[in-house]
Write a protein that holds these residues in place. Sequence first.
Motif, short mmCIF file in Angstrom:
data_model
loop_
_atom_site.label_atom_id
_atom_site.label_comp_id
_atom_site.label_asym_id
_atom_site.label_seq_id
_atom_site.Cartn_x
_atom_site.Cartn_y
_atom_site.Cartn_z
N GLY A 55 40.20 28.79 38.25
CA GLY A 55 39.80 30.29 38.62
C GLY A 55 38.45 30.55 38.19
O GLY A 55 38.04 29.84 37.76
N THR A 56 38.14 31.91 38.36
CA THR A 56 37.07 32.35 37.84
C THR A 56 36.80 32.45 36.39
O THR A 56 36.01 32.53 35.73
CB THR A 56 36.56 33.66 38.51
OG1 THR A 56 37.69 34.51 38.70
CG2 THR A 56 36.06 33.41 40.05
N GLY A 95 39.99 32.02 32.83
CA GLY A 95 41.00 31.82 32.55
C GLY A 95 41.69 30.49 32.43
O GLY A 95 40.72 29.76 32.90
N LYS A 151 47.93 32.93 43.45
CA LYS A 151 46.56 33.02 43.18
C LYS A 151 46.23 34.70 43.44
O LYS A 151 46.92 35.04 44.19
CB LYS A 151 45.74 32.37 44.27
CG LYS A 151 45.63 30.91 44.01
CD LYS A 151 44.63 30.38 45.14
CE LYS A 151 44.77 28.73 45.02
NZ LYS A 151 43.68 28.40 46.18
N ARG A 211 43.24 37.96 43.06
CA ARG A 211 41.89 38.49 42.81
C ARG A 211 41.70 39.81 42.14
O ARG A 211 40.80 40.42 41.97
CB ARG A 211 40.97 38.49 43.86
CG ARG A 211 40.59 37.09 44.65
CD ARG A 211 39.80 37.29 45.66
NE ARG A 211 40.55 38.00 46.96
CZ ARG A 211 41.32 37.65 47.58
NH1 ARG A 211 41.75 36.43 47.67
NH2 ARG A 211 41.84 38.44 48.78
N THR A 243 43.79 41.38 39.32
CA THR A 243 43.89 41.69 37.45
C THR A 243 43.64 40.60 36.98
O THR A 243 44.42 39.39 37.28
CB THR A 243 45.16 42.59 37.43
OG1 THR A 243 45.01 43.84 37.98
CG2 THR A 243 45.29 42.66 36.04
N TYR A 244 42.85 40.80 35.87
CA TYR A 244 42.68 39.49 35.01
C TYR A 244 43.26 39.87 33.34
O TYR A 244 42.62 41.14 32.96
CB TYR A 244 41.23 39.00 34.86
CG TYR A 244 41.06 38.06 33.87
CD1 TYR A 244 41.47 36.71 34.04
CD2 TYR A 244 40.44 38.28 32.80
CE1 TYR A 244 41.38 35.83 32.96
CE2 TYR A 244 40.24 37.30 31.61
CZ TYR A 244 40.61 36.13 31.77
OH TYR A 244 40.48 34.95 31.01
N ASP A 262 42.99 38.53 29.41
CA ASP A 262 43.07 37.69 28.27
C ASP A 262 43.65 38.23 27.02
O ASP A 262 43.10 39.07 26.40
CB ASP A 262 41.40 37.52 27.91
CG ASP A 262 41.06 36.50 26.89
OD1 ASP A 262 41.89 36.10 26.10
OD2 ASP A 262 39.91 36.33 26.61
N GLU A 312 48.88 42.54 36.37
CA GLU A 312 48.98 41.15 36.83
C GLU A 312 50.39 40.74 37.05
O GLU A 312 51.04 41.80 37.82
CB GLU A 312 48.42 40.48 35.33
CG GLU A 312 47.89 39.10 36.05
CD GLU A 312 48.40 38.19 34.75
OE1 GLU A 312 49.50 38.13 35.01
OE2 GLU A 312 47.65 37.07 34.15
#
Length: 436
Positions: free
Chosen positions: A32-33, A35, A64, A66, A68-69, A71, A241
């Motif tokens: 991914g971009t 993670g 997949k 685009r 919410t991300y 960490d 997410e």
Amino acid sequence: MSAKTAPETAEKTFTLTNDQSGQSWKLPVLQGTMGPDVIDIRSLYEEADIFTLDPAFTSTASCKSRITYIDGDNGILLHRGYHIRSLAEKGNFLEVAYLLLYGDLPNKTQYEEFRKNITYHTMVHEQLYFFYRGFRRDAHPMAIMCGVVGALAAFYHDSLDISDAKQREISAHRLIAKIPTLAAMAFKYSIGQPFVYPRNDLSFSENFLHMCFSVPAEPYKVNSILADAMDKIMILHADHEQNASTSTVRLAGSSQANPFACIAAGIASLWGPAHGGANQAVLEMLKEIGHKDRVPEFIQGVKDKKYRLMGFGHRVYKNFDPRATIMKETCDKVLAELGINDPLLELAMELEKIALSDPYFVERKLYPNVDFYSGIILKAMGFPVSMFTVLFAVARTVGWVSQWKEMMEEPANRIGRPRQLYTGAVTRDFVPMDKR
Ligand code: CMC
């Protein structure tokens, strides 16, 4: 934020070896971009005749996305690349809704058009009012929401064709616009007050407070600090997410069910105390503890696994939930504005202090989550505990709808169909009843 895009083809591979047969399979590893990398096991069953088991999805990416991300180790939450704190401090809920739905923050013209589209749909079909009268006055408002949101599909036939992008968009706008109206109606019904029609001259959050707290007998002026706090609560809950309710919405949508049915499924999934129902459970827990002096005894009960510390812990965050910190600041502002000295807040802070220094919680990386403080704010605003999860649903509708829209725009969208590890009886012969 880096404009890095995910490579279309796998640049790495992962080899899986069967220790018994010595056979091995090379699986693509997707990046991914941000993670962790993801092993693409889609061809595994076909090639190796084997399934993978991950019932609670602890190691499985279900799609997949685009949007919410998270960490979890560093307590970071990004929507379309923007930190949750900057969105909560600088944006308003409709801007964030636009961002989640369309991918970028709106410019002035886009924002005005979006605001017009949403407010155009805030009223609900007059016939829906009769649905409420079929419920008992003491019905849980989440039970009402499951029913009436699903019932929207019976009213808005002109936006049910999910193969038509325009109809999908109209349904998305209708859901974001109408769910606050339906939620406020559930509240009014439970307290025996007349339903209040939406006012499109107010902001999203002001209008929601107006529909919940105004009465026909006297003018109601929305308190700007409370409206601002409500807007923050909405932003903090807007998306998260692939949580349980969002995954429920996606799975329902994968069968090509209509969006109103999918969101009703999401509401049902959100209701549980391990998910959105936790905000209600936190307040009930604080009331049950009753006094600061009883905190050590309660903590011991948690360690003995008699019960859980509600509003603590998260599947993904193994560090502070960034939403909880903003929620606590909002809580302080609301209590100061209303001049409330809530002993439950003092109790919550004592509980938080003890839990954060206790090895049981430290070792398990259990920190307060978004629900730990939201109940105290909502209670101060005048909402009964049964409405807390409904407010979560109002905000999360934006995330559900955005994730559903993203999934429907994906050309390779197929029905979600997990497999299983069968542990039941092997083939048996039918025995007639008189021989059993
Ligand atoms: N209180 C006490 N112990 C806990 C808690 C808690 N709140 N949460 C997890 N643990 C312990 C659990 O007993 C286990 O210990 P052990 O290893 O000794 O068996 C360990 O921590 C791991 O727990 P888990 O159940 O495997 O963790 P999970 O990732 O499956 O559960 C959770 C995540 C959010 C369901 C859980 O932390 C929980 O039940 N929290 C309370 C409910 C809550 O506040 N939910 C709101 C989540 S945030 C908003 C939302 O997503 O809706």
